[in-house]
Design a protein around this motif. Structure first.
Motif, PDB file in Angstrom:
ATOM      1  N   VAL A  48      -0.111   0.158  -4.431  1.00 51.35           N
ATOM      2  CA  VAL A  48      -1.554   0.353  -4.542  1.00 51.35           C
ATOM      3  C   VAL A  48      -1.962   1.566  -3.720  1.00 51.35           C
ATOM      4  O   VAL A  48      -1.557   1.710  -2.562  1.00 51.35           O
ATOM      5  CB  VAL A  48      -2.307  -0.903  -4.053  1.00 51.35           C
ATOM      6  N   ALA A  49      -2.756   2.427  -4.334  1.00 51.59           N
ATOM      7  CA  ALA A  49      -3.229   3.611  -3.621  1.00 51.59           C
ATOM      8  C   ALA A  49      -4.349   3.232  -2.663  1.00 51.59           C
ATOM      9  O   ALA A  49      -5.191   2.381  -2.970  1.00 51.59           O
ATOM     10  CB  ALA A  49      -3.736   4.647  -4.617  1.00 51.59           C
ATOM     11  N   PRO A  50      -4.385   3.840  -1.480  1.00 53.20           N
ATOM     12  CA  PRO A  50      -5.512   3.594  -0.573  1.00 53.20           C
ATOM     13  C   PRO A  50      -6.821   4.033  -1.218  1.00 53.20           C
ATOM     14  O   PRO A  50      -6.852   4.953  -2.034  1.00 53.20           O
ATOM     15  CB  PRO A  50      -5.184   4.446   0.654  1.00 53.20           C
ATOM     16  N   THR A  51      -7.887   3.378  -0.828  1.00 56.74           N
ATOM     17  CA  THR A  51      -9.199   3.757  -1.336  1.00 56.74           C
ATOM     18  C   THR A  51      -9.609   5.112  -0.779  1.00 56.74           C
ATOM     19  O   THR A  51      -9.372   5.424   0.391  1.00 56.74           O
ATOM     20  CB  THR A  51     -10.241   2.703  -0.935  1.00 56.74           C
ATOM     21  N   THR A  52     -10.216   5.912  -1.626  1.00 60.80           N
ATOM     22  CA  THR A  52     -10.806   7.173  -1.173  1.00 60.80           C
ATOM     23  C   THR A  52     -12.290   7.168  -1.513  1.00 60.80           C
ATOM     24  O   THR A  52     -12.725   6.494  -2.458  1.00 60.80           O
ATOM     25  CB  THR A  52     -10.135   8.387  -1.846  1.00 60.80           C
ATOM     26  N   THR A 109      -5.466  -2.259   3.781  1.00 59.09           N
ATOM     27  CA  THR A 109      -6.524  -2.821   4.624  1.00 59.09           C
ATOM     28  C   THR A 109      -7.027  -1.868   5.697  1.00 59.09           C
ATOM     29  O   THR A 109      -8.016  -2.149   6.359  1.00 59.09           O
ATOM     30  CB  THR A 109      -6.028  -4.112   5.292  1.00 59.09           C
ATOM     31  N   THR A 110      -6.328  -0.758   5.911  1.00 63.38           N
ATOM     32  CA  THR A 110      -6.834   0.232   6.862  1.00 63.38           C
ATOM     33  C   THR A 110      -7.968   0.991   6.197  1.00 63.38           C
ATOM     34  O   THR A 110      -7.759   1.690   5.201  1.00 63.38           O
ATOM     35  CB  THR A 110      -5.728   1.209   7.286  1.00 63.38           C
ATOM     36  N   PRO A 111      -9.198   0.877   6.719  1.00 64.77           N
ATOM     37  CA  PRO A 111     -10.343   1.436   6.000  1.00 64.77           C
ATOM     38  C   PRO A 111     -10.456   2.945   6.163  1.00 64.77           C
ATOM     39  O   PRO A 111      -9.935   3.539   7.112  1.00 64.77           O
ATOM     40  CB  PRO A 111     -11.536   0.732   6.646  1.00 64.77           C
ATOM     41  N   VAL A 112     -11.150   3.543   5.207  1.00 62.68           N
ATOM     42  CA  VAL A 112     -11.514   4.951   5.303  1.00 62.68           C
ATOM     43  C   VAL A 112     -13.026   4.998   5.484  1.00 62.68           C
ATOM     44  O   VAL A 112     -13.768   4.230   4.876  1.00 62.68           O
ATOM     45  CB  VAL A 112     -11.068   5.723   4.043  1.00 62.68           C
ATOM     46  N   ASN A 113     -13.502   5.903   6.336  1.00 64.58           N
ATOM     47  CA  ASN A 113     -14.933   5.987   6.633  1.00 64.58           C
ATOM     48  C   ASN A 113     -15.626   6.997   5.723  1.00 64.58           C
ATOM     49  O   ASN A 113     -15.066   8.048   5.409  1.00 64.58           O
ATOM     50  CB  ASN A 113     -15.161   6.432   8.092  1.00 64.58           C
ATOM     51  N   THR A 114     -16.855   6.662   5.363  1.00 61.16           N
ATOM     52  CA  THR A 114     -17.691   7.666   4.733  1.00 61.16           C
ATOM     53  C   THR A 114     -18.197   8.628   5.820  1.00 61.16           C
ATOM     54  O   THR A 114     -17.974   8.422   7.015  1.00 61.16           O
ATOM     55  CB  THR A 114     -18.897   7.042   4.029  1.00 61.16           C
ATOM     56  N   ASN A 115     -18.905   9.647   5.390  1.00 58.66           N
ATOM     57  CA  ASN A 115     -19.600  10.492   6.362  1.00 58.66           C
ATOM     58  C   ASN A 115     -20.640   9.661   7.115  1.00 58.66           C
ATOM     59  O   ASN A 115     -21.165   8.666   6.592  1.00 58.66           O
ATOM     60  CB  ASN A 115     -20.307  11.656   5.658  1.00 58.66           C
ATOM     61  N   CYS A 166       0.853  -1.187   0.000  1.00 57.13           N
ATOM     62  CA  CYS A 166       0.000   0.000   0.000  1.00 57.13           C
ATOM     63  C   CYS A 166       0.894   1.244   0.000  1.00 57.13           C
ATOM     64  O   CYS A 166       1.975   1.252   0.604  1.00 57.13           O
ATOM     65  CB  CYS A 166      -0.900  -0.015   1.228  1.00 57.13           C
ATOM     66  N   ALA A 167       0.466   2.262  -0.703  1.00 57.64           N
ATOM     67  CA  ALA A 167       1.237   3.509  -0.726  1.00 57.64           C
ATOM     68  C   ALA A 167       1.515   3.979   0.697  1.00 57.64           C
ATOM     69  O   ALA A 167       0.648   3.930   1.566  1.00 57.64           O
ATOM     70  CB  ALA A 167       0.483   4.573  -1.499  1.00 57.64           C
ATOM     71  N   CYS A 177     -20.123   3.688   6.001  1.00 56.16           N
ATOM     72  CA  CYS A 177     -19.492   2.562   5.302  1.00 56.16           C
ATOM     73  C   CYS A 177     -17.977   2.686   5.413  1.00 56.16           C
ATOM     74  O   CYS A 177     -17.418   3.792   5.316  1.00 56.16           O
ATOM     75  CB  CYS A 177     -19.907   2.555   3.828  1.00 56.16           C
ATOM     76  N   LEU A 178     -17.317   1.547   5.640  1.00 62.16           N
ATOM     77  CA  LEU A 178     -15.858   1.483   5.658  1.00 62.16           C
ATOM     78  C   LEU A 178     -15.380   0.974   4.308  1.00 62.16           C
ATOM     79  O   LEU A 178     -15.833  -0.076   3.832  1.00 62.16           O
ATOM     80  CB  LEU A 178     -15.375   0.538   6.763  1.00 62.16           C
ATOM     81  N   LEU A 179     -14.472   1.710   3.681  1.00 59.16           N
ATOM     82  CA  LEU A 179     -13.952   1.350   2.359  1.00 59.16           C
ATOM     83  C   LEU A 179     -12.473   1.006   2.467  1.00 59.16           C
ATOM     84  O   LEU A 179     -11.699   1.717   3.123  1.00 59.16           O
ATOM     85  CB  LEU A 179     -14.133   2.491   1.358  1.00 59.16           C
ATOM     86  N   SER A 180     -12.062  -0.057   1.815  1.00 61.23           N
ATOM     87  CA  SER A 180     -10.659  -0.467   1.794  1.00 61.23           C
ATOM     88  C   SER A 180     -10.429  -1.280   0.525  1.00 61.23           C
ATOM     89  O   SER A 180     -11.303  -1.382  -0.340  1.00 61.23           O
ATOM     90  CB  SER A 180     -10.307  -1.287   3.045  1.00 61.23           C
ATOM     91  N   ASN A 181      -9.232  -1.856   0.395  1.00 62.18           N
ATOM     92  CA  ASN A 181      -8.985  -2.837  -0.669  1.00 62.18           C
ATOM     93  C   ASN A 181      -8.094  -3.938  -0.109  1.00 62.18           C
ATOM     94  O   ASN A 181      -7.688  -3.886   1.053  1.00 62.18           O
ATOM     95  CB  ASN A 181      -8.383  -2.190  -1.927  1.00 62.18           C
ATOM     96  N   ALA A 182      -7.809  -4.939  -0.917  1.00 64.41           N
ATOM     97  CA  ALA A 182      -7.105  -6.121  -0.412  1.00 64.41           C
ATOM     98  C   ALA A 182      -5.696  -5.803   0.068  1.00 64.41           C
ATOM     99  O   ALA A 182      -5.142  -6.527   0.900  1.00 64.41           O
ATOM    100  CB  ALA A 182      -7.061  -7.199  -1.495  1.00 64.41           C
ATOM    101  N   VAL A 183      -5.099  -4.722  -0.438  1.00 64.90           N
ATOM    102  CA  VAL A 183      -3.728  -4.366  -0.061  1.00 64.90           C
ATOM    103  C   VAL A 183      -3.723  -3.311   1.030  1.00 64.90           C
ATOM    104  O   VAL A 183      -3.028  -3.433   2.036  1.00 64.90           O
ATOM    105  CB  VAL A 183      -2.941  -3.889  -1.292  1.00 64.90           C
TER     106      VAL A 183
END
Length: 286
Positions: A190-194, A274-280, A112-113, A266-272
């Protein structure tokens, strides 16, 4: 008449010299002496404590032809004899260096980046040196030396997304082989999910269905919807009135007044990454 014969005194004029060779290469030890009638080479495998005669080694030069790293450390000397006595030469050490070889290649890395990645090689041989190279075009090259990257492991810290699809290899040098080039280790960053689409709070009538929708950047985005009924957020599971809890759209089939004020996110992440980002955080009003 009686004849007086005076022979030369026994004297070693050239001692055998220690030899360092590569595995598979012959090594020769030579002695020069005067007043000598016989030569006998000996070998010691215990550091000079005991010596054994080498069969057939009876000339001024003895050549070791059974080259192997197992012979490294053996001592060799020559016993010279003549009419005036016997003398031992000094001992000479045989050092047999192994052929340089790469026994472990660098592996591809997916990170992950912002994370670290390490590429390593394992090599055997003598006087091994390392020089890591980088290619900005995957394993296709061109390759350029990385300044200061001269150990068996090269580590990248806090890797940015711009290093995605860069490749790394190592040039290995040793005493007994020309430069060896390792395999290619490809780096995938891999860029973290936004969150690109935020869910929206909704107001519905008792018994109505409702759907909350979000979206994230990149490929392979993972979703996990959560609910807070008043005691903190917990993960939702499919079943009952909930479906799509691990997709971009959370569906509630039927609301009721007890759900008034429930909060969702909702928590968003990807397989690489793995630290999720939260929606509002959004609110359901029934």
């Amino acid at each position: 008449a009686a004849t007086l014969s005076v022979v030369s005194a026994l004297s070693i004029t050239q001692q055998p010299l220690s030899q360092t060779v590569c595995n598979g290469t012959n090594a020769s030890f030579t002695i020069a002496a005067v007043g000598v009638s016989t030569y006998q080479w000996q070998v010691s495998t215990d550091g000079g404590t005991t010596w054994s005669a080498i069969t057939g080694a009876t000339t001024t030069t003895y050549t070791v032809t059974a080259r192997s790293t197992s012979l490294s450390g053996n001592l060799y000397r020559c016993v010279v004899s003549g009419s005036c006595g016997t003398a031992n030469s000094s001992s000479a050490t045989l050092t047999v260096n192994p052929i340089t070889a790469i026994t472990q290649q660098p592996n591809a890395q997916t990170i992950c980046a912002g994370s670290a990645a390490s590429f390593s090689v394992t090599a055997t041989g003598a006087s091994i040196t390392y020089q890591w190279q980088q290619s900005l075009n995957g394993c296709n090259g061109p390759w350029n030396n990385i300044s200061g990257a001269t150990s068996a492991t090269y580590t990248i810290t806090n890797a940015p997304v711009t290093l995605d699809n860069t490749a790394y290899r190592c040039i290995v040098n040793g005493t007994c082989t020309a430069a060896l080039t390792s395999g290619c280790g490809l780096l995938t960053v891999v860029a973290p999910t936004t969150v690109t689409t935020q869910p929206i709070s909704q107001t519905v009538c008792d018994g109505a269905a409702v759907t909350f929708t979000t979206a994230g950047s990149g490929t392979g985005v993972l979703y996990q919807w959560q609910v807070n009924t008043g005691a903190g957020f917990t993960n939702l599971t499919n079943g009952g009135i909930y479906s799509g809890v691990t997709t971009a759209s959370l569906a509630i089939s039927a609301t009721n007044p007890a759900m008034n004020g429930y909060q969702y996110r909702c928590l968003l992440s990807n397989a690489v990454c793995t630290t999720p980002v939260n929606t509002n955080t959004i609110t359901l009003t029934v």
